[in-house]
Design a protein around this motif. Structure first.
Motif, PDB file in Angstrom:
ATOM      1  N   UNK A 133       0.827  -1.208   0.000  1.00  0.00           N
ATOM      2  CA  UNK A 133       0.000   0.000   0.000  1.00  0.00           C
ATOM      3  C   UNK A 133       0.861   1.257   0.000  1.00  0.00           C
ATOM      4  N   UNK A 134       1.884   1.288   0.851  1.00  0.00           N
ATOM      5  CA  UNK A 134       2.735   2.470   0.957  1.00  0.00           C
ATOM      6  C   UNK A 134       3.530   2.697  -0.324  1.00  0.00           C
ATOM      7  N   UNK A 135       3.998   1.617  -0.931  1.00  0.00           N
ATOM      8  CA  UNK A 135       4.787   1.719  -2.163  1.00  0.00           C
ATOM      9  C   UNK A 135       3.913   1.864  -3.404  1.00  0.00           C
ATOM     10  N   UNK A 136       2.587   1.807  -3.199  1.00  0.00           N
ATOM     11  CA  UNK A 136       1.613   1.931  -4.283  1.00  0.00           C
ATOM     12  C   UNK A 136       1.839   0.887  -5.377  1.00  0.00           C
ATOM     13  N   UNK A 137       2.082  -0.344  -4.921  1.00  0.00           N
ATOM     14  CA  UNK A 137       2.212  -1.475  -5.840  1.00  0.00           C
ATOM     15  C   UNK A 137       0.821  -1.996  -6.134  1.00  0.00           C
ATOM     16  N   UNK A 138       0.543  -2.308  -7.386  1.00  0.00           N
ATOM     17  CA  UNK A 138      -0.782  -2.770  -7.803  1.00  0.00           C
ATOM     18  C   UNK A 138      -1.263  -3.918  -6.926  1.00  0.00           C
ATOM     19  N   UNK A 139      -2.544  -3.829  -6.507  1.00  0.00           N
ATOM     20  CA  UNK A 139      -3.109  -4.816  -5.599  1.00  0.00           C
ATOM     21  C   UNK A 139      -3.124  -6.225  -6.143  1.00  0.00           C
ATOM     22  N   UNK A 140      -3.092  -6.401  -7.474  1.00  0.00           N
ATOM     23  CA  UNK A 140      -3.115  -7.730  -8.055  1.00  0.00           C
ATOM     24  C   UNK A 140      -1.774  -8.434  -7.979  1.00  0.00           C
ATOM     25  N   UNK A 141      -0.718  -7.701  -7.660  1.00  0.00           N
ATOM     26  CA  UNK A 141       0.609  -8.296  -7.585  1.00  0.00           C
ATOM     27  C   UNK A 141       0.872  -8.844  -6.189  1.00  0.00           C
ATOM     28  N   UNK A 142       1.825  -9.758  -6.103  1.00  0.00           N
ATOM     29  CA  UNK A 142       2.264 -10.310  -4.828  1.00  0.00           C
ATOM     30  C   UNK A 142       3.767 -10.081  -4.719  1.00  0.00           C
ATOM     31  N   UNK A 143       4.191  -8.875  -4.307  1.00  0.00           N
ATOM     32  CA  UNK A 143       5.624  -8.565  -4.294  1.00  0.00           C
ATOM     33  C   UNK A 143       6.379  -9.414  -3.288  1.00  0.00           C
TER      34      UNK A 143
END
Length: 287
Positions: A133-143
């Motif tokens: 959320x903080x890094x604004x990574x797309x919700x569909x990804x699993x970093x």
């Protein structure tokens, strides 16, 4: 409030006792942070497996844990007792990289006929979701943890990744570097019955047209080109875990093979639509 950052390792095999697949915990690791996210203490223990005494090749390669290492470990009940004593009985928030560790812990608790939850867990927040959320990574990804650590400015060069304690340390550093009160308050929840119901809910695909879950579904579809509602030409049919029909946009004069994908999640029904443009015009099917 204390923050308990955990990471567990497990060996997934067919149990020689029950003959069913079981993710047997082999290592518990954790880092305790105070209310200001400063380091307090750490925990690590290896667990001696009893259901499958030899680790799989994948687990040994990934973790560098050997069969001799786990043979020298303690039994699960002792590991759990030591872990809960380390956690203490104060107000806390457990955090892990995704909910997988909590789910495997629940699986082991049930397997040993203990309970379906651990009372020392007062609150929970998904560390992966927080960082995402903080890094604004797309919700569909699993970093992955290593990728987020790099983005968060956390040096992993000397860390033994895929080991319970070191992964906990890296996760704790990522949390501290990326901490955001608003994101945390949005994601954190009490570890009550509804929390356990949510994380243990097994989502499933719904593709039966007559399912009561689809009784109130609208199959209206907007054209991906102009955004106007299209006309459905054929009857709805179940196909490949989806519900399909052919539609035409009378404004764009294009026809599409449209698939309605339904997934039942804890919070409700998720409806996604995919389009495949047809090269040949479609004839309307009589009702």
């Amino acid at each position: 409030m204390e923050y308990i950052i955990i990471d567990f390792e497990w060996n997934g095999t067919i149990s020689r006792i029950t003959k069913e697949y079981f993710n047997e915990l082999i290592e518990l690791g954790g880092v305790k942070l105070d209310d200001d996210l400063n380091y307090v203490s750490s925990f690590r223990t290896l667990i001696r497996p009893v259901h499958h005494k030899k680790l799989t090749g994948r687990v040994k390669r990934l973790t560098n844990i050997s069969n001799d290492d786990v043979r020298a470990g303690v039994v699960f009940s002792q590991a759990l007792d030591d872990f809960t004593k380390w956690v203490g009985d104060g107000e806390n928030c457990f955090m892990s990289w995704g909910t997988g560790d909590i789910l495997v812990l629940i699986e082991n608790l049930k397997f040993y006929n203990m309970t379906d939850r651990l009372s020392v867990i007062k609150n929970y927040c998904d560390a992966q979701a927080l960082c995402q959320s903080v890094l604004e990574i797309d919700g569909g990804q699993q970093p992955g943890l290593s990728m987020v650590a790099q983005m968060a400015g956390v040096d992993c060069a000397d860390m033994d990744m895929h080991r319970a304690l070191d992964d906990s340390v890296v996760t704790a550093k990522c949390i501290k570097n990326l901490w955001n009160d608003e994101a945390f308050n949005k994601l954190a929840s009490k570890a009550d019955k509804s929390f356990y119901d949510r994380i243990t809910f097994r989502q499933f695909t719904v593709s039966d047209i007559n399912s009561p879950l689809l009784a109130d579904v609208s199959y209206k579809v907007k054209c991906p080109g102009c955004g106007r509602f299209m006309k459905r030409l054929t009857k709805l049919k179940s196909r490949s875990r989806s519900i399909c029909a052919e539609y035409v946009c009378q404004r764009c004069e294009k026809s599409y093979d449209v698939r309605h994908h339904f997934k039942k999640k804890y919070d409700g029904l998720v409806h996604k639509i995919t389009f495949k443009e047809k090269s040949e015009p479609v004839e309307e099917e009589n009702s």
